[in-house]
Scaffold this motif. Structure first.
Motif, mmCIF file in Angstrom:
data_model
loop_
_atom_site.group_PDB
_atom_site.id
_atom_site.type_symbol
_atom_site.label_atom_id
_atom_site.label_comp_id
_atom_site.label_asym_id
_atom_site.label_seq_id
_atom_site.Cartn_x
_atom_site.Cartn_y
_atom_site.Cartn_z
ATOM 1 N N GLU A 262 0.854 -1.183 0.000
ATOM 2 C CA GLU A 262 0.000 0.000 0.000
ATOM 3 C C GLU A 262 0.894 1.239 0.000
ATOM 4 O O GLU A 262 1.997 1.196 0.541
ATOM 5 C CB GLU A 262 -0.902 0.035 1.240
ATOM 6 N N PRO A 263 0.448 2.356 -0.596
ATOM 7 C CA PRO A 263 1.239 3.578 -0.517
ATOM 8 C C PRO A 263 1.480 3.979 0.932
ATOM 9 O O PRO A 263 0.593 3.829 1.778
ATOM 10 C CB PRO A 263 0.365 4.611 -1.244
ATOM 11 N N VAL A 264 2.680 4.484 1.224
ATOM 12 C CA VAL A 264 3.015 4.882 2.590
ATOM 13 C C VAL A 264 2.941 6.398 2.711
ATOM 14 O O VAL A 264 3.117 7.125 1.737
ATOM 15 C CB VAL A 264 4.426 4.379 2.988
ATOM 16 N N GLN A 265 2.680 6.870 3.927
ATOM 17 C CA GLN A 265 2.532 8.298 4.169
ATOM 18 C C GLN A 265 3.538 8.840 5.174
ATOM 19 O O GLN A 265 3.654 10.053 5.328
ATOM 20 C CB GLN A 265 1.116 8.606 4.662
ATOM 21 N N ASN A 266 4.276 7.959 5.835
ATOM 22 C CA ASN A 266 5.237 8.406 6.842
ATOM 23 C C ASN A 266 6.307 7.340 7.043
ATOM 24 O O ASN A 266 6.242 6.255 6.454
ATOM 25 C CB ASN A 266 4.528 8.725 8.164
ATOM 26 N N ILE A 267 7.287 7.660 7.896
ATOM 27 C CA ILE A 267 8.416 6.766 8.103
ATOM 28 C C ILE A 267 7.982 5.462 8.774
ATOM 29 O O ILE A 267 8.500 4.387 8.446
ATOM 30 C CB ILE A 267 9.494 7.466 8.956
ATOM 31 N N THR A 268 7.030 5.522 9.689
ATOM 32 C CA THR A 268 6.564 4.310 10.359
ATOM 33 C C THR A 268 5.969 3.327 9.361
ATOM 34 O O THR A 268 6.292 2.130 9.372
ATOM 35 C CB THR A 268 5.525 4.666 11.438
ATOM 36 N N GLN A 269 5.115 3.828 8.469
ATOM 37 C CA GLN A 269 4.530 2.966 7.445
ATOM 38 C C GLN A 269 5.606 2.458 6.488
ATOM 39 O O GLN A 269 5.541 1.313 6.016
ATOM 40 C CB GLN A 269 3.454 3.723 6.678
ATOM 41 N N LEU A 270 6.605 3.301 6.208
ATOM 42 C CA LEU A 270 7.687 2.888 5.315
ATOM 43 C C LEU A 270 8.470 1.724 5.912
ATOM 44 O O LEU A 270 8.808 0.765 5.206
ATOM 45 C CB LEU A 270 8.622 4.061 5.036
ATOM 46 N N ARG A 271 8.766 1.788 7.203
ATOM 47 C CA ARG A 271 9.511 0.694 7.834
ATOM 48 C C ARG A 271 8.763 -0.627 7.685
ATOM 49 O O ARG A 271 9.368 -1.673 7.390
ATOM 50 C CB ARG A 271 9.744 1.014 9.316
ATOM 51 N N ARG A 272 7.451 -0.591 7.912
ATOM 52 C CA ARG A 272 6.674 -1.818 7.781
ATOM 53 C C ARG A 272 6.689 -2.322 6.335
ATOM 54 O O ARG A 272 6.807 -3.530 6.085
ATOM 55 C CB ARG A 272 5.233 -1.578 8.242
ATOM 56 N N ALA A 273 6.569 -1.392 5.381
ATOM 57 C CA ALA A 273 6.557 -1.783 3.968
ATOM 58 C C ALA A 273 7.896 -2.384 3.549
ATOM 59 O O ALA A 273 7.942 -3.383 2.827
ATOM 60 C CB ALA A 273 6.218 -0.568 3.098
ATOM 61 N N MET A 274 8.992 -1.792 4.019
ATOM 62 C CA MET A 274 10.310 -2.314 3.672
ATOM 63 C C MET A 274 10.526 -3.683 4.306
ATOM 64 O O MET A 274 11.120 -4.583 3.690
ATOM 65 C CB MET A 274 11.395 -1.342 4.120
ATOM 66 N N ARG A 275 10.048 -3.849 5.531
ATOM 67 C CA ARG A 275 10.187 -5.154 6.191
ATOM 68 C C ARG A 275 9.443 -6.234 5.398
ATOM 69 O O ARG A 275 9.966 -7.342 5.180
ATOM 70 C CB ARG A 275 9.657 -5.069 7.618
ATOM 71 N N THR A 276 8.235 -5.908 4.952
ATOM 72 C CA THR A 276 7.457 -6.857 4.162
ATOM 73 C C THR A 276 8.170 -7.179 2.845
ATOM 74 O O THR A 276 8.217 -8.333 2.403
ATOM 75 C CB THR A 276 6.065 -6.279 3.860
ATOM 76 N N LEU A 277 8.751 -6.160 2.226
ATOM 77 C CA LEU A 277 9.453 -6.346 0.954
ATOM 78 C C LEU A 277 10.665 -7.263 1.131
ATOM 79 O O LEU A 277 10.876 -8.196 0.359
ATOM 80 C CB LEU A 277 9.879 -4.977 0.412
ATOM 81 N N PHE A 278 11.465 -6.999 2.161
ATOM 82 C CA PHE A 278 12.649 -7.825 2.394
ATOM 83 C C PHE A 278 12.264 -9.253 2.738
ATOM 84 O O PHE A 278 12.917 -10.207 2.317
ATOM 85 C CB PHE A 278 13.504 -7.220 3.504
ATOM 86 N N GLU A 279 11.213 -9.427 3.529
ATOM 87 C CA GLU A 279 10.770 -10.766 3.895
ATOM 88 C C GLU A 279 10.317 -11.553 2.675
ATOM 89 O O GLU A 279 10.555 -12.760 2.560
ATOM 90 C CB GLU A 279 9.650 -10.691 4.926
ATOM 91 N N SER A 280 9.660 -10.858 1.723
ATOM 92 C CA SER A 280 9.212 -11.543 0.520
ATOM 93 C C SER A 280 10.405 -11.997 -0.340
ATOM 94 O O SER A 280 10.352 -13.037 -0.994
ATOM 95 C CB SER A 280 8.301 -10.644 -0.304
ATOM 96 N N ALA A 281 11.507 -11.215 -0.292
ATOM 97 C CA ALA A 281 12.699 -11.590 -1.064
ATOM 98 C C ALA A 281 13.420 -12.779 -0.439
ATOM 99 O O ALA A 281 14.010 -13.598 -1.145
ATOM 100 C CB ALA A 281 13.645 -10.394 -1.152
ATOM 101 N N LEU A 282 13.359 -12.877 0.886
ATOM 102 C CA LEU A 282 14.044 -13.971 1.570
ATOM 103 C C LEU A 282 13.220 -15.261 1.564
ATOM 104 O O LEU A 282 13.677 -16.296 2.004
ATOM 105 C CB LEU A 282 14.340 -13.565 3.019
ATOM 106 N N GLY A 283 11.973 -15.151 1.090
ATOM 107 C CA GLY A 283 11.136 -16.341 0.980
ATOM 108 C C GLY A 283 10.530 -16.760 2.291
ATOM 109 O O GLY A 283 10.116 -17.893 2.475
#
Length: 283
Positions: A262-283
């Protein structure tokens, strides 16, 4: 909602065809300046041209004010043509602060009631070292006037009434109406983007590199290949991958876009989005 880790790729290989259903598009599209262009899959989630221009104006990227007919000699200090500060007013006008002895201030002062045409040229450079480091340019043309009495001694504020605007960046080359520029808002991450990209590169380089595993047709990156975070906005992260050549083969670079769920609006939401992205790459 996009699935985490969904990617859209822009590459320099026009012979490679990938099924669009995989979320990857490898069609080569580049501007006259060599900037990658978004694929059809990417366009559905991208900031508007007005937003991208407004973001550049309100970012820390370099800018210079160009005034047709202004006499500038080789001895003119470059900083006298570069605003010390810039901001956007409620009606979309751009306020620029210059030293009082700047050629731009002298020209605006001498123009008095005449309209003084000017162009604010912005150049956006990636805050981390990558091949083809210029990410985009924007040009905002309009009319310049002095706004005396609102800055400290030795400084003068100039007001640029916006007319024509255009942007040529990683998303494409487009024109922007003055009304659209005035209504647009900058990306919510603009004030932190440079710092965030530098942090990702220095502290999370291995995780950024692992995002390459989401580019299914390529598989894991070779040991010598590089992955550098190139751009960040509320919709996602763009990474520039460089495949190191061997022997007489030159290095080859391409961009991959990784969308947030989902689009992020602040740093807190960005951290969660990046965590989800990295987790998806690690399988």
């Amino acid at each position: 909602m996009s699935r985490p880790g969904k990617t859209t790729r822009v590459t320099d290989n026009t012979d490679e065809n990938v099924d669009a259903a995989q979320g990857i598009d490898s069609t080569e599209v580049r501007s006259a300046h060599g900037l990658p262009r978004p694929s059809g899959l990417e366009i559905a989630r991208m900031p508007s041209a007005a937003e991208r221009t407004r973001t550049l104006v309100q970012s820390t990227c370099s800018a210079v004010l160009l005034i047709p007919g202004l006499s500038v000699t080789p001895c003119t200090r470059p900083d006298l043509l570069t605003p010390e500060a810039r901001s956007v007013g409620p009606d979309g006008e751009i306020f620029l602060v210059f030293p009082a002895d700047s050629p731009a201030v002298r020209a605006a002062t001498h123009a008095q009631d005449d309209e003084l045409a000017a162009v604010l040229e912005l150049t956006d450079v990636a805050p981390v070292a990558v091949p083809s480091r210029i990410r985009g340019r924007a040009w905002v043309s309009g009319w310049l006037t002095c706004v005396p009495g609102v800055t400290e001694p030795g400084r003068m504020m100039l007001r640029l009434e916006v007319g024509d605007t255009s942007v040529d960046d990683l998303w494409g080359a487009e024109s922007v109406e003055a009304e659209d520029f005035a209504r647009a808002t900058p990306d919510p991450l603009v004030a932190h983007e440079a710092e965030l990209l530098q942090h990702l590169h220095s502290a999370h380089g291995d995780q950024v590199r692992c995002l390459g595993t989401l580019l299914g047709e390529r598989g894991p990156l070779a040991e010598r290949d590089r992955a550098v975070p190139l751009a960040l906005d509320r919709f996602g992260l763009r990474v520039r991958f460089t495949e190191s050549g061997t022997g007489t083969t030159a290095d080859r670079s391409f961009d991959a876009r990784f969308e947030f769920p989902e689009p992020v609006q602040n740093i807190t939401q960005l951290r969660r989005a990046m965590r989800t992205l990295f987790e998806s790459a690690l399988g």
